[in-house]
Each structure stands twice: as C-alpha cells, then as structure tokens.
Design an enzyme around this catalytic site. Structure first.
Site, mmCIF file in Angstrom:
data_model
loop_
_atom_site.group_PDB
_atom_site.id
_atom_site.type_symbol
_atom_site.label_atom_id
_atom_site.label_comp_id
_atom_site.label_asym_id
_atom_site.label_seq_id
_atom_site.Cartn_x
_atom_site.Cartn_y
_atom_site.Cartn_z
ATOM 1 N N ASP A 131 -5.183 -47.386 30.381
ATOM 2 C CA ASP A 131 -5.284 -45.985 30.517
ATOM 3 C C ASP A 131 -5.500 -45.333 29.405
ATOM 4 O OD1 ASP A 131 -5.030 -46.057 33.335
ATOM 5 O OD2 ASP A 131 -3.292 -44.782 33.260
ATOM 6 N N TYR A 156 -0.049 -46.289 53.686
ATOM 7 C CA TYR A 156 -0.077 -47.982 53.916
ATOM 8 C C TYR A 156 1.222 -48.224 53.627
ATOM 9 C CZ TYR A 156 -1.616 -47.295 49.112
ATOM 10 O OH TYR A 156 -1.874 -46.950 47.742
ATOM 11 N N GLU A 163 8.196 -50.900 24.186
ATOM 12 C CA GLU A 163 8.246 -49.854 25.243
ATOM 13 C C GLU A 163 9.209 -48.778 24.977
ATOM 14 O OE1 GLU A 163 6.343 -49.284 28.065
ATOM 15 O OE2 GLU A 163 8.206 -47.319 28.443
ATOM 16 N N ALA A 192 -0.805 -52.691 31.529
ATOM 17 C CA ALA A 192 -1.887 -53.350 30.632
ATOM 18 C C ALA A 192 -1.053 -54.216 29.685
ATOM 19 C CB ALA A 192 -2.484 -52.134 29.975
ATOM 20 N N ARG A 214 4.436 -50.282 42.354
ATOM 21 C CA ARG A 214 4.336 -50.668 41.068
ATOM 22 C C ARG A 214 5.308 -51.085 40.211
ATOM 23 N NH1 ARG A 214 5.205 -47.829 36.191
ATOM 24 N NH2 ARG A 214 3.588 -48.031 34.587
#
Ligand SMILES: Cc1cc2nc3c(=O)[nH]c(=O)nc-3n(C[C@H](O)[C@H](O)[C@H](O)COP(=O)(O)OP(=O)(O)OC[C@H]3O[C@@H](n4cnc5c(N)ncnc54)[C@H](O)[C@@H]3O)c2cc1C
Length: 375
Positions: free
Chosen positions: A274, A197, A39, A20, A109
């Site tokens: 989130d 997958y 961060e 996000a 990710r």
C-alpha cells in the site's frame, strides 16, 4: 562461475509489519538476508476483517511453504450469489466450474498476519514492535512497507492528495452459523450493497458499502456505532437482518482513490504494498499485490546489485499494479444501482469482482493467472 550470494547476511530494515512487510521479511531471510522489521504497533493485533487471497498471491504463500496453514485458517468460496435487497436470488455463479483447480481463500487479516509473522520469525527475522520509525540511518537498504499513510512514500514523493469516491464502507465480523455454505453473497439496494462470506474458524465477514456525500476519514481503525450499519441496511431481506443484529463492533472507512506513487525508490529506500500503490477494495487485490511485491523484490535483490535491483523491481511491477489499481477504480465508478434486475448482469460484473473476481467470466484472468514465483 557461481553467482554471488547477494543476500547472504545482508542487513535489511523493513518499516511496517503488515502483510507486505512480513512477507518480504520472510522471503528475504530465506534467501539469507539478515532482516529486522520495525512495526509501530505494540502488538500485531486482532485488527481488520476479511481479506481475499486469490491464486496469484497464493502461489507466493505456497512457495513460502504456507499452503497447508493457509488452508487451515481460511475458507474457500465455491460460489457467488447476487441477491436483491429483499434477499431474492438474482443469479449464482459456480466458481469451481469457472476456474477449475484454482482456489480463492477468504481469511481474517489477523490470522494471515499471524501466519506471516510465524514464517518470518522461523526464518530468523527480528521483529521489533512498538517502533514507529521514519528512518534507519545505518541501514543500507530500507523497505518501506508502512501502508496507506506511508511516511516513506511521502519522503520520496511529497504529500499526495487522495480523491474521495463518494462511498464509505462498514466492515464487521460476526460468529458464523454452524457449517456455513461456502458462498459469497451480495445484496444489492439503491446506493448501497452488502457483501458477506464465511472466513473460516467460525467467523463471518460483512462489508456494507454506501454512497455518501460526507467526507469520511480514510483509515482502517475508525469505529462506528453498529446501529448506523443496521439502519443503512434496514429492510434488507434474507439473512441480513439476523447478521446485522449480531454485530457488536464495526469499522467505518471512506473509500479514497490514490495515484500510484511516482517514485518508488532512491537506491537505498524502496516502497512496497500500500505504501507504493494503495487501492480501492473493488478488486480485492490490496493484500495480494503486497504479497506479489514482496516476493518479486526478494527475487530482484537476490539477482542483481541493489541499485539495479530496485530499478528493475519498479519497472516490472509498476505496469501490473497500475492496471490493477485502475481496474479497481473503474469498478467503483458510477455505482448507482436502480431497477434490479435490469442492471443485474452489469452490476454482477462489478460486484462479483469485489467478492470473487476470478469468477467473473475470465475478465480478470490476467490478475489471477500471473505467477510471481516463475522466473
Ligand atoms: C489495521 C488494518 C486493518 C485492515 N483491515 C483490512 C480489512 O479488513 N480488509 C482488507 O481487505 N484490508 C484491510 N487492510 C488493508 C490490507 O491489509 C492492506 O491493503 C494490504 O494488506 C497491503 O498491506 P501493506 O503491508 O502494504 O499495508 P498494511 O497492512 O497497512 O501494513 C502497514 C504496516 O505498517 C505499520 N506502520 C505504519 N507506519 C509505520 C511507521 N512509521 N513505523 C513502523 N511501522 C509503521 C502499520 O502499523 C502496519 O502494520 C487493513 C490494514 C490495516 C493496517
């Protein structure tokens, strides 16, 4: 009369450099804002496993000019197969024929984060790593993109009480076999299932979900002994045994249900991703909602004065994300699997949604047909 360039050189502080945070930073900077991302991690590390990007989120990445890069780092799923625990195929659904022209991407990710980081930096965003931030006192606008355990959410809402669903999941990455079939496979057993997958770039993602009474800690960073994952799926047939034999590290996390935050903004601070609406993974929309939020927030801030923009952003987003979070919760409920293939069709609806929801008979068309980039 020309519209004022509302975001031109406007300072914005983003707390959290996840999906996000990096997406909103890139979207705002491209509209002229002067964005700093704080961060707490020292590096945007290789943590996490597979994330799905469905067409609704892909449209934002396209609008950010990232379509080709996404193609390069991800894999497309062309079909979903449901198998029983022995490995016998119960059913197969061809995604191409279900939603022609639309693509579902599976991506690591960390690779997606790297892509977004590059997009943010090349748009002039400053990223400050190793900064765990609670407030940025001199910032007129703070975007709280600090994830599942958001302090920004707590500031606006007080502490919430998540509800343990009675399920926990392992996730692991293994090297993919050469030329893996572009198929998501789901292996169903009593009280547990395993999804796998290929992710692109030589990786295969494995998620194993098991019912458990143990209150397992919520969070992405907890590790478990791969032997526990192997034991849980011992006796599963097909390729499962060989896959699990290759697992060297696995994450282990409890699946919790959260309420969508009651308050998203206070005129100066706004929640996205989130931080505003943590979701269970059973619709594979956590990252996609974060990406949608990011684009829509930038649109509103560009269009109207801040207080109005934040209110309009929440008013627009709340119904959609609540519906998605509720749908994911419904998929998790009553997850007791007995008597295959009797329950196969029903199960497929729910489990299919977890790996490739677009495939599931148009049931979730409202999730994928949405285009956040259309005014
Ligand atoms: C380590 C990790 C691994 C994940 N792995 C998967 C996965 O394998 N599969 C999957 O489907 N989803 C995974 N997710 C969840 C998924 O990425 C999110 O659901 C989704 O992308 C929503 O993104 P977000 O940006 O809102 O939150 P997140 O992606 O969680 O990002 C939040 C960021 O905020 C940072 N942060 C938190 N507090 C502060 C603070 N006080 N100051 C500064 N920074 C702060 C965090 O370090 C993090 O980088 C993972 C999340 C994390 C954090």
């Amino acid at each position: 009369m020309t519209e004022p360039a509302r975001l031109h050189e406007r300072p914005v502080a983003v707390i959290g450099g996840g999906i996000a945070g990096l997406t909103v930073a890139a979207a705002l900077a491209r509209r002229g804002a002067s964005v700093t991302v704080h961060e707490r991690a020292e590096a945007l590390r290789e943590v996490g496993a597979g994330i799905q990007i469905s067409p609704n989120a892909r449209r934002v990445l396209d609008a950010l000019g990232l379509a080709d890069r996404l193609e390069a780092i991800s894999a497309r799923a062309e079909a979903v197969e449901l198998r029983d625990a022995s490995g016998r195929r119960v059913t197969r659904l061809d995604l191409q024929s279900q939603r022609p022209g639309e693509t579902f991407h599976f991506v690591h990710r960390a690779r997606l984060l790297a892509l977004l980081e590059e997009a943010a930096r090349s748009s002039g965003v400053t990223i400050r790593l190793g900064e765990a931030v609670e407030d940025v006192p001199d910032a007129a606008l703070i975007v709280g993109a600090d994830g599942l355990h958001s302090q920004q959410r707590e500031r606006l809402n007080g502490s919430g009480r998540p509800f343990f669903t009675g399920q926990a999941a392992w996730r692991a990455l293994i090297p993919a076999e050469a030329n893996p079939a572009p198929v998501a496979q789901v292996f169903m057993g009593p009280g547990r299932h395993l999804v796998s997958y290929p992710l692109g770039e030589g990786l295969r993602n494995i998620v194993g979900v098991r019912e458990t009474d143990d209150w397992t800690a919520e969070g992405w960073s907890r590790e478990d002994d791969p032997a526990a994952m192997r034991a849980a799926f011992q006796g599963f047939g097909g390729p499962v045994h060989d896959w699990l034999a290759k697992v060297e590290r696995c994450g282990w996390w409890g699946l919790f249900r959260h309420e969508v935050a009651r308050h998203w903004h206070d005129g100066r601070r706004v929640l996205i991703g989130d931080a505003a609406h943590p979701t269970l993974p059973f619709l594979a929309q956590g990252a996609c909602m974060a990406i949608e939020d990011a684009w829509r927030l930038a649109v509103h801030l560009d269009r109207t004065p801040q207080a109005e923009a934040l209110a309009a952003f929440e008013a627009e987003r709340r119904p959609r994300v609540t519906r998605i979070v509720d749908a994911a919760t419904a998929n998790a409920r009553n997850y007791h699997l007995t008597g295959l293939p009797k329950v196969a069709a029903h199960t497929f609806l729910r489990v299919g949604a977890w790996v490739a929801p677009g495939a599931v008979f148009g049931r979730y068309a409202w999730v994928y047909d949405y285009d956040p980039t259309v005014e």
